[in-house]
Design a protein around this motif. Structure first.
Motif, PDB file in Angstrom:
ATOM      1  N   ASP A   1       0.823  -1.209   0.000  1.00  0.00           N
ATOM      2  CA  ASP A   1       0.000   0.000   0.000  1.00  0.00           C
ATOM      3  C   ASP A   1       0.862   1.267   0.000  1.00  0.00           C
ATOM      4  O   ASP A   1       0.335   2.370  -0.097  1.00  0.00           O
ATOM      5  CB  ASP A   1      -0.908   0.018   1.238  1.00  0.00           C
ATOM      6  N   GLY A   2       2.168   1.094   0.083  1.00  0.00           N
ATOM      7  CA  GLY A   2       3.067   2.239   0.246  1.00  0.00           C
ATOM      8  C   GLY A   2       3.544   2.405   1.681  1.00  0.00           C
ATOM      9  O   GLY A   2       4.441   3.195   1.958  1.00  0.00           O
ATOM     10  N   GLY A   3       2.920   1.644   2.591  1.00  0.00           N
ATOM     11  CA  GLY A   3       3.377   1.597   3.982  1.00  0.00           C
ATOM     12  C   GLY A   3       3.274   2.933   4.701  1.00  0.00           C
ATOM     13  O   GLY A   3       2.700   3.907   4.207  1.00  0.00           O
ATOM     14  N   GLY A   4       3.822   2.950   5.888  1.00  0.00           N
ATOM     15  CA  GLY A   4       3.903   4.199   6.637  1.00  0.00           C
ATOM     16  C   GLY A   4       4.887   5.163   5.998  1.00  0.00           C
ATOM     17  O   GLY A   4       4.782   6.380   6.166  1.00  0.00           O
ATOM     18  N   LEU A   5       5.838   4.634   5.265  1.00  0.00           N
ATOM     19  CA  LEU A   5       6.848   5.489   4.642  1.00  0.00           C
ATOM     20  C   LEU A   5       6.252   6.394   3.572  1.00  0.00           C
ATOM     21  O   LEU A   5       6.770   7.485   3.322  1.00  0.00           O
ATOM     22  CB  LEU A   5       7.971   4.639   4.032  1.00  0.00           C
ATOM     23  N   CYS A   6       5.171   5.947   2.909  1.00  0.00           N
ATOM     24  CA  CYS A   6       4.602   6.743   1.813  1.00  0.00           C
ATOM     25  C   CYS A   6       3.081   6.878   1.860  1.00  0.00           C
ATOM     26  O   CYS A   6       2.547   7.895   1.438  1.00  0.00           O
ATOM     27  CB  CYS A   6       4.989   6.134   0.462  1.00  0.00           C
ATOM     28  N   ASN A   7       2.393   5.851   2.339  1.00  0.00           N
ATOM     29  CA  ASN A   7       0.934   5.898   2.258  1.00  0.00           C
ATOM     30  C   ASN A   7       0.295   6.572   3.463  1.00  0.00           C
ATOM     31  O   ASN A   7      -0.333   7.621   3.345  1.00  0.00           O
ATOM     32  CB  ASN A   7       0.375   4.473   2.107  1.00  0.00           C
ATOM     33  N   ASN A   8       0.461   5.985   4.646  1.00  0.00           N
ATOM     34  CA  ASN A   8      -0.375   6.372   5.772  1.00  0.00           C
ATOM     35  C   ASN A   8       0.249   5.878   7.069  1.00  0.00           C
ATOM     36  O   ASN A   8       0.698   4.731   7.142  1.00  0.00           O
ATOM     37  CB  ASN A   8      -1.763   5.717   5.597  1.00  0.00           C
ATOM     38  N   HIS A   9       0.275   6.722   8.089  1.00  0.00           N
ATOM     39  CA  HIS A   9       0.767   6.327   9.418  1.00  0.00           C
ATOM     40  C   HIS A   9      -0.156   7.002  10.429  1.00  0.00           C
ATOM     41  O   HIS A   9       0.269   7.851  11.213  1.00  0.00           O
ATOM     42  CB  HIS A   9       2.216   6.778   9.580  1.00  0.00           C
ATOM     43  N   PRO A  10      -1.445   6.647  10.386  1.00  0.00           N
ATOM     44  CA  PRO A  10      -2.454   7.414  11.130  1.00  0.00           C
ATOM     45  C   PRO A  10      -2.191   7.415  12.636  1.00  0.00           C
ATOM     46  O   PRO A  10      -1.876   6.386  13.219  1.00  0.00           O
ATOM     47  CB  PRO A  10      -3.763   6.693  10.788  1.00  0.00           C
ATOM     48  N   ALA A  11      -2.331   8.578  13.223  1.00  0.00           N
ATOM     49  CA  ALA A  11      -2.135   8.738  14.668  1.00  0.00           C
ATOM     50  C   ALA A  11      -0.710   8.420  15.094  1.00  0.00           C
ATOM     51  O   ALA A  11      -0.468   8.074  16.251  1.00  0.00           O
ATOM     52  CB  ALA A  11      -3.129   7.882  15.460  1.00  0.00           C
ATOM     53  N   ASN A  12       0.230   8.507  14.166  1.00  0.00           N
ATOM     54  CA  ASN A  12       1.628   8.143  14.434  1.00  0.00           C
ATOM     55  C   ASN A  12       1.761   6.676  14.827  1.00  0.00           C
ATOM     56  O   ASN A  12       2.680   6.300  15.564  1.00  0.00           O
ATOM     57  CB  ASN A  12       2.238   9.037  15.535  1.00  0.00           C
ATOM     58  N   ARG A  13       0.864   5.849  14.301  1.00  0.00           N
ATOM     59  CA  ARG A  13       0.821   4.436  14.669  1.00  0.00           C
ATOM     60  C   ARG A  13       0.555   3.605  13.407  1.00  0.00           C
ATOM     61  O   ARG A  13      -0.497   3.717  12.790  1.00  0.00           O
ATOM     62  CB  ARG A  13      -0.308   4.204  15.690  1.00  0.00           C
ATOM     63  N   GLY A  14       1.509   2.746  13.060  1.00  0.00           N
ATOM     64  CA  GLY A  14       1.418   2.056  11.775  1.00  0.00           C
ATOM     65  C   GLY A  14       0.917   0.627  11.821  1.00  0.00           C
ATOM     66  O   GLY A  14       0.861  -0.037  10.784  1.00  0.00           O
ATOM     67  N   GLY A  15       0.559   0.131  13.014  1.00  0.00           N
ATOM     68  CA  GLY A  15       0.230  -1.288  13.112  1.00  0.00           C
ATOM     69  C   GLY A  15      -1.051  -1.694  12.400  1.00  0.00           C
ATOM     70  O   GLY A  15      -1.131  -2.746  11.774  1.00  0.00           O
ATOM     71  N   MET A  16      -2.072  -0.849  12.487  1.00  0.00           N
ATOM     72  CA  MET A  16      -3.366  -1.208  11.891  1.00  0.00           C
ATOM     73  C   MET A  16      -3.261  -1.324  10.375  1.00  0.00           C
ATOM     74  O   MET A  16      -3.775  -2.277   9.766  1.00  0.00           O
ATOM     75  CB  MET A  16      -4.417  -0.162  12.276  1.00  0.00           C
ATOM     76  N   THR A  17      -2.600  -0.365   9.747  1.00  0.00           N
ATOM     77  CA  THR A  17      -2.494  -0.412   8.289  1.00  0.00           C
ATOM     78  C   THR A  17      -1.662  -1.605   7.832  1.00  0.00           C
ATOM     79  O   THR A  17      -1.851  -2.096   6.710  1.00  0.00           O
ATOM     80  CB  THR A  17      -1.906   0.907   7.755  1.00  0.00           C
ATOM     81  N   LYS A  18      -0.775  -2.095   8.686  1.00  0.00           N
ATOM     82  CA  LYS A  18      -0.010  -3.302   8.339  1.00  0.00           C
ATOM     83  C   LYS A  18      -0.940  -4.513   8.252  1.00  0.00           C
ATOM     84  O   LYS A  18      -0.829  -5.333   7.343  1.00  0.00           O
ATOM     85  CB  LYS A  18       1.084  -3.568   9.381  1.00  0.00           C
ATOM     86  N   ILE A  19      -1.864  -4.616   9.197  1.00  0.00           N
ATOM     87  CA  ILE A  19      -2.818  -5.732   9.172  1.00  0.00           C
ATOM     88  C   ILE A  19      -3.735  -5.614   7.954  1.00  0.00           C
ATOM     89  O   ILE A  19      -3.986  -6.592   7.241  1.00  0.00           O
ATOM     90  CB  ILE A  19      -3.668  -5.738  10.464  1.00  0.00           C
ATOM     91  N   ILE A  20      -4.225  -4.410   7.715  1.00  0.00           N
ATOM     92  CA  ILE A  20      -5.212  -4.209   6.646  1.00  0.00           C
ATOM     93  C   ILE A  20      -4.629  -4.593   5.284  1.00  0.00           C
ATOM     94  O   ILE A  20      -5.288  -5.284   4.491  1.00  0.00           O
ATOM     95  CB  ILE A  20      -5.719  -2.747   6.659  1.00  0.00           C
ATOM     96  N   GLU A  21      -3.389  -4.187   4.988  1.00  0.00           N
ATOM     97  CA  GLU A  21      -2.822  -4.530   3.683  1.00  0.00           C
ATOM     98  C   GLU A  21      -2.549  -6.038   3.587  1.00  0.00           C
ATOM     99  O   GLU A  21      -2.682  -6.626   2.509  1.00  0.00           O
ATOM    100  CB  GLU A  21      -1.552  -3.720   3.404  1.00  0.00           C
ATOM    101  N   ALA A  22      -2.191  -6.667   4.696  1.00  0.00           N
ATOM    102  CA  ALA A  22      -2.003  -8.127   4.677  1.00  0.00           C
ATOM    103  C   ALA A  22      -3.321  -8.838   4.366  1.00  0.00           C
ATOM    104  O   ALA A  22      -3.355  -9.819   3.618  1.00  0.00           O
ATOM    105  CB  ALA A  22      -1.433  -8.601   6.016  1.00  0.00           C
ATOM    106  N   VAL A  23      -4.425  -8.324   4.919  1.00  0.00           N
ATOM    107  CA  VAL A  23      -5.744  -8.898   4.621  1.00  0.00           C
ATOM    108  C   VAL A  23      -6.079  -8.703   3.144  1.00  0.00           C
ATOM    109  O   VAL A  23      -6.569  -9.618   2.470  1.00  0.00           O
ATOM    110  CB  VAL A  23      -6.828  -8.269   5.527  1.00  0.00           C
ATOM    111  N   ARG A  24      -5.785  -7.509   2.612  1.00  0.00           N
ATOM    112  CA  ARG A  24      -6.034  -7.276   1.179  1.00  0.00           C
ATOM    113  C   ARG A  24      -5.259  -8.289   0.333  1.00  0.00           C
ATOM    114  O   ARG A  24      -5.785  -8.833  -0.645  1.00  0.00           O
ATOM    115  CB  ARG A  24      -5.606  -5.854   0.790  1.00  0.00           C
TER     116      ARG A  24
END
Lengths: 390, 138
Positions: free
Chosen positions: A324-347
């Motif tokens: 998804d571009g990760g926290g480095l480029c896509n999204n690091h909401p609330a200064n916390r990247g764990g949720m988006t890591k799970i979501i892209e793995a599910v995708r």
């Protein structure tokens, strides 16, 4: 008892916005909760377990259960910084396996970009027993601790800034396909190492983005998953471990992934060679490199050569990461990247990543979180997901 | 010698006050576990190595080497005006690796494994433990 097969991720939702000035943090929690439940084909009344971390306002689970009108038999406020949500999925699977709940909702939200309150829990650092020995040195936010780890990695293993930059480059190549990415343009190694030095040896482009936003996942019991008309990701394994300063003998060359990874792999019954896709926590480029080593994708100290030949680039690299571009480029909401890591793995497990970065027949996906600081104390968590028949 | 770096005032607790009282006298006073002999860091009345709760306080050498460091170019608050400055882990001769600043030299001259020695910079009633390259402080 194992959580292997005891739970499935049935719903996942990432907030599409990166700046949300006109909503409260509680509102965003509820918005992503609704999104993940709708994705699963469930509703708020189905939820009987709720998990949140320090980004949730007020009393966390109590305040948000009140806000959303949840009737709960299980609540968990585990707080390990940005990795909290990977802890939560493991804890939810264990709670489901123990019969404590059947539909567990995990939410994250925050708005550091538009002046919302900082992630909850920050105020507690002032009375932490270590604070009097760590707060006087001008360590400028999270980056300082990671810079100390990066400097030591370079000293011990000869790692270079150019090798670290390859991680940002790979993330940026993925982000160009994500219409919601905060930084959608590909960058080169030269652009990374020529960007302003923030905390040597880390440059501005070695850092993740700062974004408003949030995300949520819904973890359900197998009998619930069977009734849903939605492809689910099976929870195969989970491992967690805090790493601390070891009575002043901190070793900056490894992370808690050296403990959380083997626990997750053992429970899942797979090895690093079986992993088709990896979401690796990427607060900074060094976080990715050390985690790749610590999870066993390459030898300790060999992270530099490992990433230098496009290994992380989807879909054809040896280990496609953060598509998804990760926290480095896509999204690091609330200064916390764990949720988006799970979501892209599910995708990826569902085959719903962007076609340009979807790993063909992605059967086994790994998501890893590193919350806190590599330079002091942090919470590592590793989650291994599989297709429904894995 | 003063580095010119910000010096926030420490707030000793009933658990760590011998350390801070040492700094007021320009002495590095550390806790040692009487049960297992481990020199404890950060200062506290609990040994996380053996869980002992009886500690003795002793004066350490003040000598160490740089374990890792970073040159911060973006300070926050009062640190904004003093960048670039050096944040480091210094490994004391007695074992612990302590977070600190390296002062008294050009940041670009700082290196991993470099020998350093303690300097105490006044901060209210107490002083902050910083380090300068060995041989430059007396």
């Amino acid at each position: 008892m194992s959580v292997r097969g005891a739970a499935f991720i049935a719903g996942a939702y990432e907030h599409p916005l990166r700046e949300i000035p006109d909503r409260t943090v509680a509102q965003i929690h509820a918005e992503v909760a609704a999104g993940a439940l709708a994705d699963a084909g469930l509703g708020f009344d189905d939820v009987d377990g709720y998990f949140c971390a320090g980004d949730a306002p007020g009393f966390g689970g109590l305040s948000m259960a009140d806000y959303m009108g949840l009737q709960l038999s299980y609540v968990d406020n585990t707080e390990t910084g940005g990795s909290s949500y990977l802890y939560h999925v493991g804890h939810a699977a264990a709670a489901i396996a123990a019969g404590k709940c059947r539909v567990a909702l995990v939410t994250l939200a925050g708005k550091p970009r538009t002046g919302g309150p900082p992630p909850g829990g920050a105020g507690r650092f002032f009375d932490a027993p270590e604070s009097g020995f760590e707060t006087f040195w001008g360590i400028p936010g999270a980056i300082g601790g990671y810079a100390l780890a990066a400097q030591r990695h370079m000293y011990e293993f000869g790692t270079t800034s150019e090798q670290l930059a390859e991680i940002k480059v790979a993330a940026s190549l993925h982000a160009q396909h994500n219409p919601n990415a905060f930084l959608p343009d590909p960058v080169t190694v030269e652009e990374v190492v020529d960007s302003p030095m923030i905390c040597s040896p880390l440059h501005r482009l070695d850092c993740c983005v700062i974004t408003d936003g949030g995300g949520a996942v819904v973890v359900v019991a197998p009998e619930v998953a069977r009734q849903l008309d939605r492809t689910c990701a099976k929870v195969l394994g989970h491992g967690e471990a805090p790493k601390h300063t070891a009575n002043g003998r901190i070793d900056l060359t490894y992370s808690g992934a050296v403990w959380s990874g083997p626990r997750a792999f053992e429970e899942a019954g797979v090895t690093p060679a079986d992993v088709d896709y990896a979401s690796i926590y990427d607060s900074f480029t060094i976080t990715v490199m050390m985690t790749l080593e610590d999870l066993g994708f390459c030898e300790k100290g060999k992270g530099g050569p490992f990433v230098a030949d496009g290994a992380l680039v989807a879909p054809d690299g040896r280990l496609p990461f953060n598509t998804d571009g990760g926290g480095l480029c896509n999204n690091h909401p609330a200064n916390r990247g764990g949720m988006t890591k799970i979501i892209e793995a599910v995708r990826q497990i569902r085959g719903e990543a962007h076609p340009a970065v979807q790993v063909p027949d992605c059967r086994i996906a790994l998501a890893h979180g590193t919350g806190g600081s590599l330079g002091m104390r942090h919470g590592s968590a590793t989650l291994i997901l599989g297709q429904e028949d894995a | 010698m003063s580095s010119g770096l910000p010096t926030a005032e420490p707030r000793p607790t009933v658990e760590n006050h011998p350390y801070w009282e040492g700094t007021a006298q320009g002495r590095l006073v550390l806790p040692r576990c009487t049960a297992c002999g481990t020199v404890i860091w950060y200062p506290r009345a609990f040994c996380s190595s053996c869980r002992g709760t009886d500690v003795e306080w002793f004066e350490a050498s003040g000598r160490g080497t740089i374990y890792s460091f970073t040159i911060s170019h973006r300070g926050q608050g009062p640190w904004r005006d003093v960048a670039p400055y050096v944040v480091a882990y210094v490994e004391l001769e007695e074992g612990p690796r302590v977070l600190t600043n390296v002062v008294g030299c050009d940041p670009d001259e700082v290196k991993v494994a470099q020998p350093v020695e303690a300097v105490f910079e006044p901060a209210g009633e107490y002083a902050l433990l910083r380090f300068a390259p060995a041989g430059t402080t007396s």
